[in-house]
Scaffold this motif. Sequence first.
Motif, PDB file in Angstrom:
ATOM      1  N   LEU A   1      -7.254   2.366  -4.501  1.00  0.00           N
ATOM      2  CA  LEU A   1      -8.058   1.889  -3.384  1.00  0.00           C
ATOM      3  C   LEU A   1      -7.218   1.075  -2.403  1.00  0.00           C
ATOM      4  CD1 LEU A   1     -11.383   0.801  -5.149  1.00  0.00           C
ATOM      5  CD2 LEU A   1     -11.042   2.762  -3.625  1.00  0.00           C
ATOM      6  N   VAL A   2      -6.354   0.217  -2.931  1.00  0.00           N
ATOM      7  CA  VAL A   2      -5.496  -0.607  -2.067  1.00  0.00           C
ATOM      8  C   VAL A   2      -4.540   0.272  -1.265  1.00  0.00           C
ATOM      9  CG1 VAL A   2      -3.663  -2.344  -2.047  1.00  0.00           C
ATOM     10  CG2 VAL A   2      -5.651  -2.657  -3.524  1.00  0.00           C
TER      11      VAL A   2
ATOM     12  N   LEU B   1      -2.951   3.218   3.854  1.00  0.00           N
ATOM     13  CA  LEU B   1      -2.633   4.443   4.585  1.00  0.00           C
ATOM     14  C   LEU B   1      -3.688   4.749   5.644  1.00  0.00           C
ATOM     15  CD1 LEU B   1      -1.401   6.570   1.567  1.00  0.00           C
ATOM     16  CD2 LEU B   1       0.005   5.703   3.439  1.00  0.00           C
ATOM     17  N   GLU B   2      -4.915   4.452   5.324  1.00  0.00           N
ATOM     18  CA  GLU B   2      -6.011   4.661   6.296  1.00  0.00           C
ATOM     19  C   GLU B   2      -5.809   3.764   7.510  1.00  0.00           C
ATOM     20  OE1 GLU B   2      -9.315   6.626   7.629  1.00  0.00           O
ATOM     21  OE2 GLU B   2      -8.581   6.892   5.560  1.00  0.00           O
ATOM     22  N   ARG B   3      -5.400   2.534   7.271  1.00  0.00           N
ATOM     23  CA  ARG B   3      -5.222   1.575   8.357  1.00  0.00           C
ATOM     24  C   ARG B   3      -4.100   1.971   9.316  1.00  0.00           C
ATOM     25  NH1 ARG B   3      -7.378  -3.719   7.626  1.00  0.00           N
ATOM     26  NH2 ARG B   3      -8.671  -3.857   5.750  1.00  0.00           N
TER      27      ARG B   3
ATOM     28  N   SER C   1       0.673  -7.690  -3.835  1.00  0.00           N
ATOM     29  CA  SER C   1      -0.737  -7.750  -4.226  1.00  0.00           C
ATOM     30  C   SER C   1      -1.033  -6.794  -5.374  1.00  0.00           C
ATOM     31  CB  SER C   1      -1.630  -7.418  -3.029  1.00  0.00           C
ATOM     32  OG  SER C   1      -1.456  -8.344  -1.985  1.00  0.00           O
ATOM     33  N   VAL C   2      -0.493  -5.586  -5.281  1.00  0.00           N
ATOM     34  CA  VAL C   2      -0.737  -4.584  -6.322  1.00  0.00           C
ATOM     35  C   VAL C   2      -0.115  -5.027  -7.647  1.00  0.00           C
ATOM     36  CG1 VAL C   2      -0.120  -2.261  -7.068  1.00  0.00           C
ATOM     37  CG2 VAL C   2      -1.029  -2.633  -4.769  1.00  0.00           C
TER      38      VAL C   2
ATOM     39  N   ALA D   1      -5.865   1.512 -12.348  1.00  0.00           N
ATOM     40  CA  ALA D   1      -5.409   2.646 -11.543  1.00  0.00           C
ATOM     41  C   ALA D   1      -6.351   2.881 -10.364  1.00  0.00           C
ATOM     42  CB  ALA D   1      -5.309   3.897 -12.411  1.00  0.00           C
ATOM     43  N   ALA D   2      -7.652   2.774 -10.610  1.00  0.00           N
ATOM     44  CA  ALA D   2      -8.629   2.965  -9.540  1.00  0.00           C
ATOM     45  C   ALA D   2      -8.463   1.904  -8.450  1.00  0.00           C
ATOM     46  CB  ALA D   2     -10.044   2.929 -10.113  1.00  0.00           C
TER      47      ALA D   2
END
Length: 219
Positions: free
Chosen positions: A192-193, A198-200, A158-159, A187-188
């Motif tokens: 975010l992705v 990492l949050e998930r 995706s990235v 880059a922003a």
Amino acid sequence: MGEAAVKRDTIAARRQAQAGDVRARRRQEIVDAAVRAIEELGCDAGLGAVADRAGLPRPHVYRHFTGKDDLDEEVARRAGRLLSAWIRPSLTARGTPPEVIRGVIGRVLGWAVDHPHLYRFRVRLGPARAVPELTDAAVTYLRAAGYDARPPDHVVASVIGMVDAGVLWWLDHRDDEGVESLNEWLAAQVWLVLADMLERIGRPLDPYAELAPALDNFS
């Protein structure tokens, strides 16, 4: 087996090896010629342009490949290696996660600006030609931050797809905001992705933490 037979076999093997070297060298020369043709004329550079730059008659080009798809694959791999070599210096930079991402994407953008047709050609053949150093860099920087993790393949795809799409759009439109604005935006979005990923998994990364990967990871 007599001495004469052994000698004949040795000579035959040597000749076969030399013939293989010649074929490999000629194949490499044709790939180089195709790269030059694409750089000069665009992604749709024809067989004639490749043959002219290789110094060969047109029918001889595909003698060294199974067909156009085989040649295209080799050219895409060459483009990927050239891009890899170009971005490699940015993969050991110290900085916060957003700074590191901005630096890597900046190198990708710089190469695309200098080689727009070759960049388009690489992307045209699909995400399988993604630059592996980008994934390796993500893993290395995460390890530097204490995470022994590898981004899932769908996140990497995706990235890379988002970066490629943004770069291709800019190459086609060359908007007034310029490549620096595109670099900041991409880059922003990439940050975010990755931050969301990492949050998930319950391992958020401080955007202000300075990361410093081991230099030998990219030697």
